[in-house]
Write a protein that holds these residues in place. Structure first.
Motif, PDB file in Angstrom:
ATOM      1  N   GLU A   1      31.215  33.161  40.767  1.00 40.60           N
ATOM      2  CA  GLU A   1      32.368  33.318  39.886  1.00 40.60           C
ATOM      3  C   GLU A   1      33.678  33.219  40.658  1.00 40.60           C
ATOM      4  OE1 GLU A   1      29.784  35.393  40.068  1.00 40.60           O
ATOM      5  OE2 GLU A   1      28.857  35.384  38.094  1.00 40.60           O
ATOM      6  N   LEU A   2      33.715  33.817  41.840  1.00 34.54           N
ATOM      7  CA  LEU A   2      34.916  33.717  42.678  1.00 34.54           C
ATOM      8  C   LEU A   2      35.137  32.280  43.117  1.00 34.54           C
ATOM      9  CD1 LEU A   2      34.724  36.875  44.953  1.00 34.54           C
ATOM     10  CD2 LEU A   2      36.392  36.402  43.160  1.00 34.54           C
ATOM     11  N   ASP A   3      34.058  31.618  43.482  1.00 32.12           N
ATOM     12  CA  ASP A   3      34.174  30.218  43.877  1.00 32.12           C
ATOM     13  C   ASP A   3      34.801  29.391  42.766  1.00 32.12           C
ATOM     14  OD1 ASP A   3      32.991  30.810  46.302  1.00 32.12           O
ATOM     15  OD2 ASP A   3      31.025  30.025  45.741  1.00 32.12           O
ATOM     16  N   GLN A   4      34.398  29.642  41.529  1.00 34.27           N
ATOM     17  CA  GLN A   4      34.942  28.891  40.402  1.00 34.27           C
ATOM     18  C   GLN A   4      36.433  29.165  40.219  1.00 34.27           C
ATOM     19  OE1 GLN A   4      32.269  30.139  37.303  1.00 34.27           O
ATOM     20  NE2 GLN A   4      30.894  28.416  37.648  1.00 34.27           N
ATOM     21  N   LEU A   5      36.828  30.425  40.322  1.00 34.24           N
ATOM     22  CA  LEU A   5      38.250  30.764  40.204  1.00 34.24           C
ATOM     23  C   LEU A   5      39.065  30.076  41.295  1.00 34.24           C
ATOM     24  CD1 LEU A   5      38.195  34.597  39.501  1.00 34.24           C
ATOM     25  CD2 LEU A   5      39.175  32.845  38.024  1.00 34.24           C
TER      26      LEU A   5
ATOM     27  N   THR B   1      50.930  38.423  43.043  1.00 32.51           N
ATOM     28  CA  THR B   1      51.481  37.323  42.253  1.00 32.51           C
ATOM     29  C   THR B   1      50.515  36.151  42.201  1.00 32.51           C
ATOM     30  OG1 THR B   1      53.739  37.981  42.799  1.00 32.51           O
ATOM     31  CG2 THR B   1      53.409  35.697  42.084  1.00 32.51           C
ATOM     32  N   LEU B   2      49.925  35.814  43.340  1.00 28.03           N
ATOM     33  CA  LEU B   2      48.982  34.701  43.368  1.00 28.03           C
ATOM     34  C   LEU B   2      47.723  35.020  42.568  1.00 28.03           C
ATOM     35  CD1 LEU B   2      48.254  31.890  44.287  1.00 28.03           C
ATOM     36  CD2 LEU B   2      47.372  32.889  46.410  1.00 28.03           C
ATOM     37  N   VAL B   3      47.207  36.225  42.696  1.00 26.84           N
ATOM     38  CA  VAL B   3      46.034  36.617  41.915  1.00 26.84           C
ATOM     39  C   VAL B   3      46.341  36.472  40.429  1.00 26.84           C
ATOM     40  CG1 VAL B   3      44.606  38.604  41.240  1.00 26.84           C
ATOM     41  CG2 VAL B   3      44.978  38.091  43.657  1.00 26.84           C
ATOM     42  N   GLN B   4      47.508  36.905  40.008  1.00 25.67           N
ATOM     43  CA  GLN B   4      47.878  36.788  38.600  1.00 25.67           C
ATOM     44  C   GLN B   4      47.975  35.333  38.169  1.00 25.67           C
ATOM     45  OE1 GLN B   4      47.942  39.265  36.446  1.00 25.67           O
ATOM     46  NE2 GLN B   4      48.337  37.791  34.821  1.00 25.67           N
ATOM     47  N   ARG B   5      48.560  34.494  39.004  1.00 26.93           N
ATOM     48  CA  ARG B   5      48.659  33.054  38.676  1.00 26.93           C
ATOM     49  C   ARG B   5      47.285  32.428  38.535  1.00 26.93           C
ATOM     50  NH1 ARG B   5      52.295  29.423  42.004  1.00 26.93           N
ATOM     51  NH2 ARG B   5      51.747  28.060  40.286  1.00 26.93           N
ATOM     52  N   ILE B   6      46.361  32.807  39.425  1.00 17.60           N
ATOM     53  CA  ILE B   6      45.002  32.267  39.357  1.00 17.60           C
ATOM     54  C   ILE B   6      44.318  32.755  38.098  1.00 17.60           C
ATOM     55  CG2 ILE B   6      42.734  32.290  40.468  1.00 17.60           C
ATOM     56  CD1 ILE B   6      44.270  32.351  43.188  1.00 17.60           C
ATOM     57  N   ARG B   7      44.510  34.027  37.764  1.00 14.15           N
ATOM     58  CA  ARG B   7      43.896  34.581  36.548  1.00 14.15           C
ATOM     59  C   ARG B   7      44.398  33.873  35.298  1.00 14.15           C
ATOM     60  NH1 ARG B   7      44.563  40.818  36.220  1.00 14.15           N
ATOM     61  NH2 ARG B   7      43.088  40.518  34.542  1.00 14.15           N
ATOM     62  N   GLU B   8      45.621  33.394  35.304  1.00 14.33           N
ATOM     63  CA  GLU B   8      46.224  32.785  34.127  1.00 14.33           C
ATOM     64  C   GLU B   8      45.917  31.285  33.979  1.00 14.33           C
ATOM     65  OE1 GLU B   8      50.339  33.743  34.609  1.00 14.33           O
ATOM     66  OE2 GLU B   8      50.045  35.808  33.915  1.00 14.33           O
ATOM     67  N   LEU B   9      45.239  30.698  34.960  1.00 13.70           N
ATOM     68  CA  LEU B   9      44.919  29.276  34.856  1.00 13.70           C
ATOM     69  C   LEU B   9      43.973  29.043  33.686  1.00 13.70           C
ATOM     70  CD1 LEU B   9      44.330  28.307  38.587  1.00 13.70           C
ATOM     71  CD2 LEU B   9      46.193  27.533  37.108  1.00 13.70           C
ATOM     72  N   PRO B  10      44.162  27.950  32.968  1.00 11.03           N
ATOM     73  CA  PRO B  10      43.243  27.647  31.859  1.00 11.03           C
ATOM     74  C   PRO B  10      41.848  27.350  32.385  1.00 11.03           C
ATOM     75  CG  PRO B  10      44.795  25.841  32.215  1.00 11.03           C
ATOM     76  CD  PRO B  10      45.190  26.950  33.136  1.00 11.03           C
ATOM     77  N   VAL B  11      40.885  27.669  31.562  1.00  8.41           N
ATOM     78  CA  VAL B  11      39.476  27.466  31.946  1.00  8.41           C
ATOM     79  C   VAL B  11      39.068  26.039  31.749  1.00  8.41           C
ATOM     80  CG1 VAL B  11      37.101  28.162  31.475  1.00  8.41           C
ATOM     81  CG2 VAL B  11      38.942  29.823  31.356  1.00  8.41           C
TER      82      VAL B  11
END
Length: 65
Positions: free
Chosen positions: A3-7, A55-65
Motif C-alpha cells: 500500500e505504501l509502495d502504491q502511494l 505538508t508532503l504527506v498531505q499532498r500525497i494523501r490528496e492525490l487522485p487514485v
C-alpha cells in the motif's frame, strides 16, 4: 508494504516531475522513515514531526487514485 509502495509510486508519477528541488529532498527524507511510521502518517493517526514532511504527506494523501 504494498500500500505504501502504491502511494509513493503515485507521487513519483504525478507530483515528483513538477516538484521543486526542496520538495524532492523532503521526499527523499520521507523515504528514510520506517514503514510503520509512514503508515500512521498516511492514515492520519500521527503527524510527521517536521512541517515540510507533514505538508508532503498531505499532498500525497490528496492525490487522485
Amino acid at each position: 508494504m504494498k500500500e505504501l509502495d502504491q502511494l509513493l509510486e503515485r507521487w513519483l508519477d504525478c507530483g515528483y516531475p513538477e516538484a521543486s528541488e526542496r520538495e524532492r529532498g523532503v521526499f527523499l527524507a520521507l523515504l528514510d522513515s520506517e514503514d510503520d511510521r509512514l503508515w500512521r502518517w498516511f492514515l492520519g493517526y500521527e503527524a510527521p514531526p517536521d512541517a515540510e514532511l507533514a505538508t508532503l504527506v498531505q499532498r500525497i494523501r490528496e492525490l487522485p487514485v
